[in-house]
Write an enzyme that holds these catalytic residues in place. Sequence first.
Site, PDB file in Angstrom:
ATOM      1  N   HIS A  93      34.947 -31.243 -21.548  1.00 35.37           N
ATOM      2  CA  HIS A  93      35.624 -31.108 -20.186  1.00 35.37           C
ATOM      3  C   HIS A  93      34.862 -29.857 -19.620  1.00 35.37           C
ATOM      4  O   HIS A  93      35.505 -29.407 -18.585  1.00 35.37           O
ATOM      5  CB  HIS A  93      36.854 -31.247 -20.204  1.00 35.37           C
ATOM      6  CG  HIS A  93      37.727 -31.637 -18.924  1.00 35.37           C
ATOM      7  ND1 HIS A  93      37.285 -33.077 -18.251  1.00 35.37           N
ATOM      8  CD2 HIS A  93      38.333 -31.210 -17.766  1.00 35.37           C
ATOM      9  CE1 HIS A  93      37.960 -32.951 -17.274  1.00 35.37           C
ATOM     10  NE2 HIS A  93      38.317 -31.936 -16.917  1.00 35.37           N
ATOM     11  N   ASP A 162      47.121 -29.068 -16.722  1.00 32.37           N
ATOM     12  CA  ASP A 162      47.442 -29.953 -15.762  1.00 32.37           C
ATOM     13  C   ASP A 162      46.714 -31.377 -16.511  1.00 32.37           C
ATOM     14  O   ASP A 162      47.631 -32.178 -16.225  1.00 32.37           O
ATOM     15  CB  ASP A 162      46.934 -29.713 -14.399  1.00 32.37           C
ATOM     16  CG  ASP A 162      47.712 -28.702 -13.608  1.00 32.37           C
ATOM     17  OD1 ASP A 162      48.912 -28.353 -14.006  1.00 32.37           O
ATOM     18  OD2 ASP A 162      47.045 -28.149 -12.675  1.00 32.37           O
ATOM     19  N   GLU A 278      53.711 -24.471  -9.021  1.00 39.07           N
ATOM     20  CA  GLU A 278      52.207 -24.358  -8.683  1.00 39.07           C
ATOM     21  C   GLU A 278      52.100 -24.374  -7.229  1.00 39.07           C
ATOM     22  O   GLU A 278      52.968 -24.399  -6.445  1.00 39.07           O
ATOM     23  CB  GLU A 278      51.275 -25.612  -9.372  1.00 39.07           C
ATOM     24  CG  GLU A 278      51.092 -25.247 -10.800  1.00 39.07           C
ATOM     25  CD  GLU A 278      49.861 -26.205 -11.275  1.00 39.07           C
ATOM     26  OE1 GLU A 278      49.192 -26.793 -10.265  1.00 39.07           O
ATOM     27  OE2 GLU A 278      49.784 -26.490 -12.540  1.00 39.07           O
TER      28      GLU A 278
END
Length: 538
Positions: A93, A162, A278
């Site tokens: 990623h 997340d 957030e």
Amino acid sequence: MATKLLLTFAICRLIVTVGLTLDPMELLRLGVEGQLSVDSSDVEMASLDFGLLTRAEPLAVLHPASAQDIARLVKEAYRSNYGFTVSARGHGHSTNGQAQTSNGVVIQMSGSRGSGVASAAKPPQPRFCARERYVDVWGGEFWIDVLRSTLEYGLAPKSWTDYLYLSVGGTLSNAGISGQTFNHGPQISNVHELDVVTGKGELLTCSEKQNSELFHAVLGGLGQFGIITRARISLEPAPQRVKWIRVLYSNFLAFTSDQEYLISLHAQPASQKFDYVEGFVIVEEGFINNWRSSFFSPQNPVKISSVGANEDVLYCLEITKNYHESADDTIDQEVEFLLKKLNFIPTTVVTTDLLYVDFLDRVHKSELKLRSKSLWEVPHPWLNLFVPKSKIADFDKGVFNDIFGNKTKTSGPILIYPMNKNKWDHRSSVVTPDEDVFYLVAFLRSALDNGEETQSLDYLTNQNRQILKFCDDAGINAKQYLPHYTTQEEWMDHFGNEWDRFYQKKMEFDPRHILASGQQIFAPTFHSSSSMASGDDH
């Protein structure tokens, strides 16, 4: 026999390409239980990452069966006269080739259990200690699998990212942040112990009390000092459900003041604070109802023009309250009490109630939607910045209201939320602004080939450069998170006063610069060095 032939072929390829002066049988005698593969599909996968901005084809891919496999490979790279690099890869990623190498071996840490490896040996399964509330997990374990396995015991890790389809070793090598960070600190602040293979091929257990210098160096160390093969993760009782709330602001000062107030409550009892804080920036009409904001009902979309704001930019505060079904009678009162202290646009409150696991895994559902539209495997020129609290208003004015203006059509979320520095251990390798509160500002955008100039790779890449230039010119003193630089001078500037310490640790734990060369911090030193190899053979 087939495995031996494949391994011999892989070693011969290494010798031809890198010029190793090794007898292939020497590596065969390492006795790895996993598989060293030169299969084209393995090599191709390891050549790319989520960013799709760089390509580097490794010479081979190791699917390890154990930490000992990794240690044997790295030790051979360290002891050889000419050597080869070794990079650990989880889900791939990264966005700028950080886990790639073109002159060595990629260790595929994740997915080995189901990869069809010839050997019956597989990486170890999670091991629990419910009494002391921790779990030992393989470095390549995905966080989603850690969550699923810990929930069977009614427990869960405290701090998250997340997106959960990331490897434990990968996030711990950076920091691991999300909306819980203000309260529990990053994931690296919630680790008791590690097993690490250093750049010398040593497999060491480290913690606060044992090999503590290695422990703190590896956490947030960008893979420079060792490969994490096991992590002991702190756990807490897992809630059952989540109240997920979003509210809108047109005034940036009100938005950030409320965020800063909410994170200041971290020491309060659970009933008197939110569990997750957030936020994100809305710079164009369509974004508020796009994939990241799918929380808003398609049957009842929210429009910027409908919230009574005259601004081109809106700000969304995203907060959650965890609870057990036994507290169903009081949870709404707790939420209402906290909301009354905030200064959002009153008509914009949207709340949903969902299972804890569904909230944590929310981004994966968005991933599936994007994959169905062929919008996931596209270039991702992401930029993540830590911005000091004292400069966040300047950043808003210079970036969201100037560089972006009203001409940017967003192709991904722009996150913004504050964190408490006292929740970060200063002994780790992560670099953060030198203020008590700092913000993550994350431009998580996708480059799309759809004819929209403002969504093209060139446009987004240039805009990232504009943002960084503005930060330099305006004295913002921002620090990159998941940093990407191409020269050592830039890295020295990034680490600042911490560079000497970082360099010394590199010389101690990976003196030949074998590990994580894709970060482009240190160039490998593949000259003859028999004294180095023999002096550390223990």
